[in-house]
Design an enzyme around this catalytic site. Structure first.
Site, PDB file in Angstrom:
ATOM      1  N   CYS A 223      40.695  90.955 -35.165  1.00 12.38           N
ATOM      2  CA  CYS A 223      41.125  92.253 -35.686  1.00 12.38           C
ATOM      3  C   CYS A 223      42.367  91.990 -36.538  1.00 12.38           C
ATOM      4  O   CYS A 223      42.653  90.840 -36.883  1.00 12.38           O
ATOM      5  CB  CYS A 223      41.369  93.266 -34.571  1.00 12.38           C
ATOM      6  SG  CYS A 223      42.755  92.908 -33.499  1.00 12.38           S
TER       7      CYS A 223
ATOM      8  N   CYS B  14      37.721  95.403 -36.417  1.00 14.10           N
ATOM      9  CA  CYS B  14      38.306  96.397 -37.310  1.00 14.10           C
ATOM     10  C   CYS B  14      37.758  96.186 -38.706  1.00 14.10           C
ATOM     11  O   CYS B  14      37.417  95.070 -39.098  1.00 14.10           O
ATOM     12  CB  CYS B  14      39.830  96.383 -37.261  1.00 14.10           C
ATOM     13  SG  CYS B  14      40.655  95.264 -38.384  1.00 14.10           S
TER      14      CYS B  14
ATOM     15  N   CYS C 189      37.826  88.143 -43.245  1.00 14.87           N
ATOM     16  CA  CYS C 189      37.543  87.110 -42.254  1.00 14.87           C
ATOM     17  C   CYS C 189      36.962  85.876 -42.942  1.00 14.87           C
ATOM     18  O   CYS C 189      36.003  85.980 -43.710  1.00 14.87           O
ATOM     19  CB  CYS C 189      36.566  87.638 -41.215  1.00 14.87           C
ATOM     20  SG  CYS C 189      36.349  86.541 -39.805  1.00 14.87           S
TER      21      CYS C 189
END
Length: 259
Positions: A121, A195, A202
């Site tokens: 997250c 999230c 990412c």
């Protein structure tokens, strides 16, 4: 129960029997997705996909949340617990002995390396450490679990620590948030973003891990008037999702030790 009754098929059977809706349910069973992603996956026009999503939402099987990354967008989520109840009811409607029993966690050790899961997250102070702690607790050592954040906070949110200790008997007070960069050399079987913002940044990982997305609001984003309730809801939702993730975690053949 009479086996030769004249009632029509249960609502779930009627709803899920349509090919497009079944495909949407199948894709959402893997993780939360936006409309444009569902359009690409099912290969049908957006107006048709949106129509069937409305039907699934009206049944309560699918819900949506506004994206925290792009407020004009929404993520759609399959309520697996409601699906489980609907499937069990459908089986029982046909014959009492066909009532479905929830699957037990199927992850094993033996000759296979335990599956490895990374939760990510933004701040690594609430959602992802909660997921890491609950997975480790539920898996009982049969999975390697870690978490990290794209912009880690200096410390864990106190409410996340309190809720895990009070509701689940898990103490993470000594843990510190980690940066996502510290995980880029690791090999994971599953990378799960919690999230919408971190999903967009990412990095890729070696070994082509399975990428899943659980679109969850930041429990720390409120004005503080709710106290710990937002964190309790977050932990409960993560725990529910884990009940359906653990039975499908697949161990991998032995390879180098993962961090």
């Amino acid at each position: 129960m009479a086996l030769s009754g004249h009632a029509g098929p249960p609502p779930f059977v009627r709803l899920a029997a349509h090919a497009v809706r079944w495909r949407l349910l199948s894709e959402l069973a893997r993780g939360d997705l936006r409309v444009r992603e569902l359009v690409a996956l099912v290969g049908h026009p957006q107006n048709l996909v949106s129509y069937h999503l409305r039907l699934l939402r009206s049944s309560g099987l699918v819900t949506s949340r506004r994206s925290s990354f792009d407020g004009r967008d929404s993520y759609y989520r399959l309520d697996l617990a409601r699906c489980a109840h609907a499937l069990a009811a459908a089986g029982s409607a046909l014959h009492p002995a066909l009532r479905l029993v929830p699957a037990e966690p199927a992850i094993t050790t033996g000759d296979s390396a335990p599956p490895s899961v990374l939760f990510v997250c933004t701040g690594n102070s609430a959602r992802s450490p909660i997921a890491e702690a609950l997975t480790r607790h539920r898996a009982g050592g049969r999975a390697e679990v870690a978490s990290a954040g794209s912009h880690p906070k200096p410390r864990l949110h106190p409410a996340a620590v309190r809720v895990l200790r009070r509701q689940y008997g898990i103490d993470i007070a000594g843990r510190r948030p980690r940066h996502l960069d510290t995980m880029t050399g690791g090999r994971f079987d599953y990378v799960i973003s919690l999230c919408d913002k971190v999903r967009e940044v990412c990095p890729e990982f070696d070994g082509r891990p399975r990428r899943l997305h659980w679109s969850m609001p930041d429990p720390a984003a409120g004005d503080g008037t709710e106290g710990d309730r937002a964190f309790e809801r977050t932990a409960a939702e993560i725990d529910t999702r884990l009940r359906y993730l653990l039975p499908v975690l697949a161990p991998t053949p032995h390879q180098e030790v993962r961090p």
